[in-house]
Motif scaffolding. Sequence first.
Motif, PDB file in Angstrom:
ATOM      1  N   LEU A  99       0.829  -1.219   0.000  1.00 57.35           N
ATOM      2  CA  LEU A  99       0.000   0.000   0.000  1.00 57.35           C
ATOM      3  C   LEU A  99       0.856   1.258   0.000  1.00 57.35           C
ATOM      4  O   LEU A  99       0.477   2.281  -0.578  1.00 57.35           O
ATOM      5  CB  LEU A  99      -0.932  -0.012   1.208  1.00 57.35           C
ATOM      6  N   SER A 100       2.028   1.186   0.644  1.00 57.43           N
ATOM      7  CA  SER A 100       2.924   2.341   0.626  1.00 57.43           C
ATOM      8  C   SER A 100       3.385   2.642  -0.796  1.00 57.43           C
ATOM      9  O   SER A 100       3.430   3.813  -1.222  1.00 57.43           O
ATOM     10  CB  SER A 100       4.140   2.071   1.524  1.00 57.43           C
ATOM     11  N   TYR A 111      -8.930   6.089   0.938  1.00 56.56           N
ATOM     12  CA  TYR A 111      -8.417   4.858   1.522  1.00 56.56           C
ATOM     13  C   TYR A 111      -9.336   4.444   2.683  1.00 56.56           C
ATOM     14  O   TYR A 111      -9.709   5.269   3.533  1.00 56.56           O
ATOM     15  CB  TYR A 111      -6.999   5.046   2.050  1.00 56.56           C
ATOM     16  N   HIS A 112      -9.692   3.165   2.698  1.00 55.10           N
ATOM     17  CA  HIS A 112     -10.490   2.615   3.796  1.00 55.10           C
ATOM     18  C   HIS A 112      -9.782   1.344   4.271  1.00 55.10           C
ATOM     19  O   HIS A 112     -10.101   0.225   3.834  1.00 55.10           O
ATOM     20  CB  HIS A 112     -11.917   2.300   3.336  1.00 55.10           C
ATOM     21  N   ILE A 113      -8.794   1.505   5.116  1.00 55.19           N
ATOM     22  CA  ILE A 113      -7.954   0.386   5.572  1.00 55.19           C
ATOM     23  C   ILE A 113      -8.428  -0.018   6.968  1.00 55.19           C
ATOM     24  O   ILE A 113      -8.231   0.718   7.935  1.00 55.19           O
ATOM     25  CB  ILE A 113      -6.467   0.789   5.597  1.00 55.19           C
ATOM     26  N   THR A 151     -12.827   9.283  -8.866  1.00 56.22           N
ATOM     27  CA  THR A 151     -12.285   8.891  -7.565  1.00 56.22           C
ATOM     28  C   THR A 151     -11.915   7.412  -7.574  1.00 56.22           C
ATOM     29  O   THR A 151     -12.659   6.576  -8.096  1.00 56.22           O
ATOM     30  CB  THR A 151     -13.315   9.145  -6.453  1.00 56.22           C
ATOM     31  N   ILE A 152     -10.764   7.108  -6.999  1.00 52.06           N
ATOM     32  CA  ILE A 152     -10.335   5.727  -6.774  1.00 52.06           C
ATOM     33  C   ILE A 152     -10.449   5.452  -5.281  1.00 52.06           C
ATOM     34  O   ILE A 152      -9.945   6.225  -4.463  1.00 52.06           O
ATOM     35  CB  ILE A 152      -8.892   5.495  -7.270  1.00 52.06           C
ATOM     36  N   ARG A 153     -11.098   4.320  -4.938  1.00 54.91           N
ATOM     37  CA  ARG A 153     -11.266   3.934  -3.544  1.00 54.91           C
ATOM     38  C   ARG A 153     -10.561   2.603  -3.326  1.00 54.91           C
ATOM     39  O   ARG A 153     -10.829   1.629  -4.045  1.00 54.91           O
ATOM     40  CB  ARG A 153     -12.746   3.830  -3.187  1.00 54.91           C
ATOM     41  N   ILE A 154      -9.686   2.579  -2.349  1.00 54.89           N
ATOM     42  CA  ILE A 154      -8.942   1.359  -2.018  1.00 54.89           C
ATOM     43  C   ILE A 154      -9.346   0.952  -0.613  1.00 54.89           C
ATOM     44  O   ILE A 154      -9.187   1.735   0.339  1.00 54.89           O
ATOM     45  CB  ILE A 154      -7.425   1.600  -2.090  1.00 54.89           C
ATOM     46  N   SER A 155      -9.866  -0.235  -0.481  1.00 53.36           N
ATOM     47  CA  SER A 155     -10.312  -0.701   0.833  1.00 53.36           C
ATOM     48  C   SER A 155      -9.672  -2.053   1.146  1.00 53.36           C
ATOM     49  O   SER A 155      -9.427  -2.863   0.245  1.00 53.36           O
ATOM     50  CB  SER A 155     -11.840  -0.804   0.883  1.00 53.36           C
ATOM     51  N   VAL A 156      -9.385  -2.237   2.427  1.00 54.09           N
ATOM     52  CA  VAL A 156      -8.839  -3.513   2.907  1.00 54.09           C
ATOM     53  C   VAL A 156      -9.646  -3.902   4.137  1.00 54.09           C
ATOM     54  O   VAL A 156      -9.721  -3.151   5.115  1.00 54.09           O
ATOM     55  CB  VAL A 156      -7.347  -3.391   3.275  1.00 54.09           C
TER      56      VAL A 156
END
Length: 571
Positions: free
Chosen positions: A440-441, A462-464, A496-501
């Motif tokens: 992710l970094s 980001y939704h981590i 928008t780009i959304r990255i979730s983990v």
Amino acid sequence: MGLDPIKFSYYEDTSGQLTVYDADTVWEQDGFTDKETPFLTFGRSHSTFWIRISTENTELLKDYIALFCPNIQNVQLYIPGKNGYDVHYSGWANSLIRDDECMTYPVFQLNADTLGEKPIYMRIQSDYSHNYTLEFYTQKELNQVRIAEFCLISFLFGMLMAVVITNFIAYLKLKNKISLAFSICILLLSIHQGISYGIYNIIMPSHSYAIMSLSIEIGLLFIISIIIFFMIFSDIKTYNKIYYRFLLLFIAACLVDYPICFMDKVAANLYGHCLTIIVPVFILYVSFRMHRAGYKDQRLFMIGWGLTIFLYVIAMLVCEGMIHMGFSTFHLPIALIIMLNVSMIFTVAITERVRRLRLDGQRMRRQYQEVSERIKWTETALLQTKIKPHFLYNTLTAIEQLCETDSRKAQEAIADFAAFLRSNIDFSTETRLIRIERELSNVKHYLSLEQMRFDERLKVEYHIQVGGFLVPPLVVQPIVENAVRHGITKRPEGGTIRISVMDTTDDYIITVTDDGVGFEPDSEIWAEGYHIGIDNARERLHRQCGGSLHIDSKIDVGTVVTMSIPKEGSV
């Protein structure tokens, strides 16, 4: 010199309609007030005032009578003659008919030998302020005052013009907007102070009415120029958007005063004076906060704004009749010297900023060259990581442009680019799984570089919710790159780009969502190679950690890529 305590009397004519003969009648009815000091201060007033000077003891009178108030609007001196009174005119409203000694303030010649028994009357009127110093000069004293006035004003205004020219030349050579804004600011300051100190009564007597009547309007322009100069110098929009909006509000407040000028000059003048105090105080506060935040070049600004506020306080006290005007009271020299010091301090601050920006630009260019050389040495490794050549070229071009316009952002971009390259080179030889935080970094460095290029068109969320598990190296970054290249940037307005983990009972779930153009499996995007990154990530997920990848895309809605990694064996 000039402040002998000659007794005189004054009367407030609230109607403004009295003639000199009416004033004589008022005197006979004990309507005048006696005064034994040379100062006549009433602050703000709409009234006309009459001054009566007895001629009974001509030995106390000198060759000239002066009323120190350079921006006085209307003065009429009534000297007793054989057939009544001889009238003499001064003040900027009488610029075409004035017959005084042509100084910055009204000075009339007196001939004590020809004066009769009747008193001398002076009628004075001004829309802005009633604050006068009554002075009497011999011929020698007048010559001394004239020389002192000429030398002081010529020197100080000459220095101000030198500041204007120096900064304008700096703008022409360096294309530095700060220098241009400051040169305009000092030019407007010089024009306005020329009005305040009656300079145009000497150098442009036939046009002084047109210029002096615009005192408030030019003062407002000066305030607006101060705000714009500070906004450009301090890059307030980047530093704090709330402060930026407040400064825009002050500019709007200045513009509001223009229609007031046409309706009520006195009210407009009072409103303008309030702005001249509020704006520098707010700027001083912002400058102090920026200095506390590490902006060292605000130190000189804090001194400059502090002196500016002190100068405005003096001006306000003069307008309110609390400080007497005149060379003899040191008001004029102090105000002009403070004004010059402020200009010099700001010039030094700008010079230091320009010098630092040039050094930063040189350092950024050296770093840019070093990064370019590093790319040449690591070409093979970069190819192994499958970084797109166009991404490299576009990023380097954007950094090169930032080196010239914003050294701070250029430095941040170089740091992100170096970290991104280092991660990709390390991952190119990595065969083991890595922690999700490292992956992710690398993604964040990549997206920071793309946001530098596309600005507001590219937004990231980001939704981590979970971390600490292992993934194949470079499994998320290609998916994100596809979302940027084939999804978001295809839309003119971006997206928008959304990255979730997150995790479920059995799996860790990584989701990359974009609201780009979307696609069909048999579309041009798929044919262009979109599926290569997807297939590569799906294969490595399955082979290295037993994971899976699913893609769902709809035209004009966007794309969702979901990666599932079993918890067993991934921690």
